[in-house]
Design a protein around this motif. Structure first.
Motif, short mmCIF file in Angstrom:
data_model
loop_
_atom_site.label_atom_id
_atom_site.label_comp_id
_atom_site.label_asym_id
_atom_site.label_seq_id
_atom_site.Cartn_x
_atom_site.Cartn_y
_atom_site.Cartn_z
N GLY A 16 8.01 133.58 -9.54
CA GLY A 16 9.23 132.92 -9.12
C GLY A 16 9.88 133.69 -7.99
N TYR A 17 11.08 133.28 -7.64
CA TYR A 17 11.74 133.90 -6.50
C TYR A 17 12.11 135.35 -6.76
CZ TYR A 17 16.43 133.62 -8.47
OH TYR A 17 17.55 133.80 -9.23
N HIS A 37 16.22 133.34 -2.89
CA HIS A 37 16.27 132.11 -3.68
C HIS A 37 16.55 130.90 -2.80
CE1 HIS A 37 18.23 129.31 -6.69
NE2 HIS A 37 17.00 129.45 -7.13
N TYR A 40 13.48 130.18 -0.76
CA TYR A 40 12.44 129.69 -1.67
C TYR A 40 12.65 128.18 -1.93
CZ TYR A 40 9.38 130.08 -5.81
OH TYR A 40 8.37 129.96 -6.72
N ARG A 41 13.92 127.80 -2.15
CA ARG A 41 14.22 126.38 -2.37
C ARG A 41 14.05 125.56 -1.10
NH1 ARG A 41 19.84 125.55 -4.17
NH2 ARG A 41 20.13 127.43 -3.02
N ARG A 46 8.59 125.78 -6.11
CA ARG A 46 9.11 125.90 -7.47
C ARG A 46 7.94 126.18 -8.39
NH1 ARG A 46 11.56 120.10 -8.25
NH2 ARG A 46 12.75 121.02 -6.63
N LEU A 47 8.28 126.74 -9.54
CA LEU A 47 7.24 127.05 -10.51
C LEU A 47 6.75 125.78 -11.17
CD1 LEU A 47 8.62 130.18 -12.35
CD2 LEU A 47 6.67 130.06 -10.84
N ARG A 48 5.46 125.77 -11.47
CA ARG A 48 4.92 124.65 -12.25
C ARG A 48 5.33 124.85 -13.70
NH1 ARG A 48 -1.04 124.69 -12.04
NH2 ARG A 48 -0.69 126.90 -11.94
#
Length: 91
Positions: A16-17, A37, A40-41, A46-48
């Motif tokens: 993740g971030y 963050h 990242y967005r 995003r995480l699965r």
């Protein structure tokens, strides 16, 4: 910066971030975790979500008999107890 975040996220899809933020700090990028963050967005990362398997609480053990009277509950005993008629212990 955004390109490096995308490269790290694609090489490690379970990160993740916050973990990417740690990797960036180890590489010498000193950024605030809130900025990481946001970037990242903005990259659409995003995480699965992990699909959890259903736990089989019990196996099929046959037809469960119906209770015959009021306040009667039928259940399975998980422990085997030894009983004797004379009151002495079973060992």
């Amino acid at each position: 910066m955004r390109r490096r975040i995308r490269e790290l996220a694609l090489s490690r899809p379970r990160f993740g971030y916050l973990r990417i933020h740690v990797l960036l700090r180890r590489e010498g990028w000193y950024l605030n975790h809130k900025r990481v963050h946001r970037l990242y967005r903005l990259e659409g990362l995003r995480l699965r979500m992990r699909v959890r398997r259903r736990k089989h609480m019990c196996l099929h053990r046959g037809v469960v008999p119906q209770a015959l009277g009021p306040l009667e509950r039928l259940s399975m005993d998980l422990c085997m107890a030894s009983c004797s008629t004379d009151g002495a212990s079973g060992s």
